[in-house]
Structure formats: structure tokens, C-alpha cells
Design an enzyme around this catalytic site. Sequence first.
Site, mmCIF file in Angstrom:
data_model
loop_
_atom_site.group_PDB
_atom_site.id
_atom_site.type_symbol
_atom_site.label_atom_id
_atom_site.label_comp_id
_atom_site.label_asym_id
_atom_site.label_seq_id
_atom_site.Cartn_x
_atom_site.Cartn_y
_atom_site.Cartn_z
ATOM 1 N N LYS A 1 -2.620 -2.075 -3.029
ATOM 2 C CA LYS A 1 -3.659 -1.239 -2.415
ATOM 3 C C LYS A 1 -3.287 0.223 -2.628
ATOM 4 O O LYS A 1 -2.529 0.801 -1.861
ATOM 5 C CB LYS A 1 -3.794 -1.554 -0.923
ATOM 6 C CG LYS A 1 -4.792 -0.664 -0.200
ATOM 7 C CD LYS A 1 -5.228 -1.243 1.135
ATOM 8 C CE LYS A 1 -6.124 -0.270 1.874
ATOM 9 N NZ LYS A 1 -6.821 -0.887 3.009
ATOM 10 N N SER B 1 -10.012 3.975 0.639
ATOM 11 C CA SER B 1 -10.986 5.055 0.390
ATOM 12 C C SER B 1 -10.386 6.428 0.684
ATOM 13 O O SER B 1 -10.811 7.415 0.065
ATOM 14 C CB SER B 1 -12.295 4.824 1.149
ATOM 15 O OG SER B 1 -12.122 4.769 2.536
ATOM 16 N N GLU C 1 0.829 -1.209 0.000
ATOM 17 C CA GLU C 1 0.000 0.000 0.000
ATOM 18 C C GLU C 1 0.864 1.261 0.000
ATOM 19 O O GLU C 1 1.312 1.707 1.048
ATOM 20 C CB GLU C 1 -0.937 0.016 1.221
ATOM 21 C CG GLU C 1 -1.815 1.265 1.270
ATOM 22 C CD GLU C 1 -2.781 1.295 2.450
ATOM 23 O OE1 GLU C 1 -2.714 0.413 3.325
ATOM 24 O OE2 GLU C 1 -3.611 2.214 2.500
HETATM 25 P P1 13P Z 1 -9.442 4.016 4.308
HETATM 26 O O1 13P Z 1 -10.315 3.264 3.349
HETATM 27 O O2 13P Z 1 -10.209 4.628 5.455
HETATM 28 O O3 13P Z 1 -8.509 4.962 3.616
HETATM 29 O O4 13P Z 1 -8.529 2.947 5.054
HETATM 30 C C1 13P Z 1 -7.987 1.922 4.326
HETATM 31 C C2 13P Z 1 -6.692 1.534 4.884
HETATM 32 O O5 13P Z 1 -6.482 0.404 5.247
HETATM 33 C C3 13P Z 1 -5.654 2.564 4.955
HETATM 34 O O6 13P Z 1 -4.429 1.962 5.254
#
Ligand code: 13P
Length: 341
Positions: free
Chosen positions: A221, A263, A179
Site C-alpha cells: 500500500k 489517497s 504501507e
Molecule cells: P487515505 O486514503 O485517506 O490516505 O487513507 C488510507 C489509509 O489507510 C492510510 O493509512
Amino acid sequence: MSERLEDIAAAMVADGKGILAADESSGTIKKRFDVIGVESTENNRRDYRELMFRTQEAMTKYISGVILYDETIRQKAADGTPLVDIIRAAGAIPGIKVDAGAKPLAGFPGDTITEGLDGLRERLAEYHKLGARFAKWRAVIDINDEEGVPSGYAIDANCHALARYAALCQEAGIVPIVEPEVLMDGAHDIDTCYEVTKVTLLQLYAELNAADVVLEGTILKPNMVIAGKKSGTKNAPEEVAEKTIRLFRETVPSAVPGIAFLSGGQSDEEATANLNAINAIGPHPWKLTFSYGRALQAAPQKAWAGKVENVAAAQAAFTHRARMNSLAALGKWEAELEKAV
Ligand code: 13P
């Protein structure tokens, strides 16, 4: 279930399913609970997460996996059942956040580096025993043009850490969610987001390849390509979709089985509408689904407000958002479906 990394990754992005990011650290869940007036005690955190994991329709039909925090993967439900067993009984895969958070990067004001590599091999072995079959590591890239943020060095350092994390995960039989979040908090426009995310993803895949990570056993991600919140601009879903897909075609190898978006501060419906628009212009070489935290949980948290008598309403709110995002992952969502509730 198969223990092959490729099979686990494929199950995480199965058609019409996505990931519930319920891995808020103790600090973050306290912020969420503050909003609904609930004290952040161990029992309240357990009760809240238990109500989600026991939401049968959402968990069996729309959720492929759940990202947990260290406390939660060790927690038992009120009746003594490990929460991990409840998730598995619903047919979903338990996952675990393993990074130790983003800290200021020395010498580069405004940039952060995500920590947590020391001792990670041993922690992954324990998490595997506790039932985790995938993990998450979040790198944070902020945009602030005037301050020269992000620096190229911060992007490189974060991608290097993501690759070392991913290699350790695969060694442990755990699928790494990589991510690299380019934040949407700034005042930048959508094209700046495009450029910064492009540099980041190119560097990420260079580092993953250098570290010999098997891409078929990973999930990306990312953020969507979207204007920063402080810009005051709301991009139409069609523009977000077109630019996001154009960027991924330039940067994400087709060996990657799936892309599960964060998100990132988009409203519930915005996150759903954008994901739907992305899938509506397919077919694409990868599955594109959700791995939402806030956009799946804001509604159930509000409905629950810490009260036992609200559990059914909270579960209904969670099921609704999970179903809307499931439809969006198939490109079959319509705004009308939101009004029906
Ligand atoms: P959000 O969808 O609230 O951005 O969180 C996802 C997430 O795992 C961030 O690391």
C-alpha cells in the site's frame, strides 16, 4: 473461502475491486466527524460504519475488503449482527489495522517510527478469531529537505518494523498490507517524491526478504509519485502514472500480487483520475487498485452529516465513489462519468 495467504491476497485485488480503509483511530474519526458536525460517540461511529457496510451495490461489486479499527471489529450493528458478519455477507474480507501509530523517533527530529510490535503475535491470533484475514501497518515518511527529513535511519527502522510485522501476520494466517507512506504534505517536487519513495521501497523489499516474508502473500500500500501539496504544483495524471510505474518497475518484485494505493490527501476525483491513468498504461506485472480512506469516504460523510434521513444519500455517494474507483482500477474511468451524477 480459501485460507491460503496467496488466495486471500489475490481476492483483495480481484479485477475491478479495491479496499475500503475504514480504520480511522478514535482520534482521526473524531477529526472527520468534527468537519460534518457529528459528535464522535461509540454509537455514531457504529451507525456511520454500519451504513457503509450495508451499502449492497458498493460492497458486493466494488469492494474486496475493509480495513477496520479495533473498536469496529468488535462492534455489533443496531440489530445485533456483528459488523464483521455484514462485511462477510457482502462477499468482502474483514481486515484490521494493527499498528499503534507513528511516534517521534528519538534522536531524529521530524522523523517518526511506527510502534506496535510488542504483543503483536497475541493480538493477531485474537483478530484472526474475530474474522480478520488481512492486516495493515502504516509507516510514515515525511519529506522536509531543509531539516534533513527523512533520515536514512528512519527509513531503515520503519522498514525493519514493517518486515517484523509482516512475518508475524503470515505466521497467524493473515495477509499483511505493508504501507510505507511517503507523505504528500510537504513542499517538495515530484522528483523528490520519486527519490525518497525509491529508497524506501528498495529498503522495504530488502527487509521483507531478510525476514523471509512470502511476497505472494502480501499487498503493498504505497503513495503515488506526486508533488507535495505545499509545492503548489498539480501534476497531470499522465505524469503521475508514468513516474509511479517507472518507480515500481525498479523496486517492486513481480511476485507481489497487488498494489493498493492510499489517497493521502488527494481530492476524490484526483485520486480516481491518477489511478485510472496508471492502469491505462498497462499491462503491469501486478494488479493496481485502491485502498482509499478519505477519497472514498469524504463524499458519504458529507451526505450523511449524522442524520438518519440522509443514510440513502450517503450510501449513494459511497456507491458512486466506489464505482468510479473500480472503473479506474480497470483503466476504464472517464471524467464524464463524474458529471452524470
Ligand atoms: P487515505 O486514503 O485517506 O490516505 O487513507 C488510507 C489509509 O489507510 C492510510 O493509512
